[in-house]
Write an enzyme that holds these catalytic residues in place. Structure first.
Site, short mmCIF file in Angstrom:
data_model
loop_
_atom_site.label_atom_id
_atom_site.label_comp_id
_atom_site.label_asym_id
_atom_site.label_seq_id
_atom_site.Cartn_x
_atom_site.Cartn_y
_atom_site.Cartn_z
N GLY A 45 0.84 -1.19 0.00
CA GLY A 45 0.00 0.00 0.00
C GLY A 45 0.88 1.24 0.00
O GLY A 45 2.03 1.19 0.44
N GLN A 50 3.31 10.07 0.92
CA GLN A 50 4.61 9.38 0.96
C GLN A 50 5.47 9.73 -0.24
O GLN A 50 6.68 9.50 -0.21
CB GLN A 50 4.41 7.86 1.04
N CYS A 93 6.50 0.06 7.33
CA CYS A 93 6.10 1.19 6.48
C CYS A 93 7.26 1.55 5.57
O CYS A 93 8.41 1.61 6.03
CB CYS A 93 5.74 2.38 7.37
N LEU A 94 6.98 1.81 4.31
CA LEU A 94 8.03 2.19 3.36
C LEU A 94 8.70 3.50 3.78
O LEU A 94 9.84 3.76 3.39
CB LEU A 94 7.46 2.32 1.95
N HIS A 135 -3.66 1.90 8.20
CA HIS A 135 -2.29 2.42 8.09
C HIS A 135 -2.22 3.54 7.04
O HIS A 135 -1.65 4.61 7.29
CB HIS A 135 -1.36 1.26 7.73
N GLU A 136 -2.81 3.30 5.86
CA GLU A 136 -2.72 4.29 4.78
C GLU A 136 -3.57 5.53 5.07
O GLU A 136 -3.16 6.66 4.76
CB GLU A 136 -3.13 3.67 3.43
N HIS A 139 -1.76 7.81 7.21
CA HIS A 139 -0.81 8.66 6.46
C HIS A 139 -1.50 9.95 5.98
O HIS A 139 -0.89 11.02 5.96
CB HIS A 139 -0.28 7.93 5.22
ZN ZN Z 1 3.21 3.55 5.66
#
Ligand code: ZN
Length: 168
Positions: A45, A50, A93-94, A135-136, A139
């Protein structure tokens, strides 16, 4: 083209994103860029902030990376409209590379949003899909998963990450 992914403590990751107001070609291109970035990372995701776009847009794909056909999804202005239960599970998380921690989330969520054609999309999610949505969407509100940890763990982790950042 894939874009660089912003990492902690980049200020844009801590900014609340605004609603998408127009469905246009630029938005469609951004969806493509986000999917390429997510697949390239690789991740399941990705939220627009991001890659430095503070708008309420997420992409995701939970299908098997080895499958011949991937199943890319996008969701514009996603909102959690129902939630139930609690579950603790490991998350990464990226934007916080190299860190995995257990985070408490709702076990089941209903999420509504729009697609690029302006159609309403509704997802009844549990398991990893439910975790990914929470999670997204965090963000989009300027919240990272490490902000959801207990205060002691959060402080320890943040000072470790900042030290790593200083030392390059
Ligand atoms: Zn993330």
């Amino acid at each position: 083209m894939a874009k660089p992914i912003l990492t902690f403590p980049h200020p844009l990751l801590y900014k609340k994103s605004r609603e998408v107001e127009e469905l246009n070609g630029a938005l469609a291109r951004l969806v493509e860029e986000m999917l390429e970035t997510m697949y390239g990372a690789p991740g399941i995701g990705l939220a627009a902030p991001q890659i430095g776009e503070n708008i309420r847009l997420i992409v995701f794909d939970l299908s098997d990376p080895e499958a011949p056909e991937r199943r890319p999804h996008h969701l514009i202005n996603p909102v959690i409209t129902a939630l139930e239960g609690e579950v603790v599970g490991e998350e990464g998380c990226l934007s916080v590379p190299g860190v995995r921690e257990k985070v408490k989330r709702y076990a089941r969520v209903e999420v509504k949003g729009l697609d690029l054609q302006g159609r309403e999309r509704i997802f009844e999610a549990q398991g990893l899909l439910a975790r990914m949505f929470q999670h997204e969407i965090d963000h989009l509100d300027g919240v990272l998963f490490i902000d959801r940890l207990g205060p002691i763990k959060r402080r320890r982790l943040k000072s470790l990450l900042l030290k790593r950042e200083r030392e390059g």
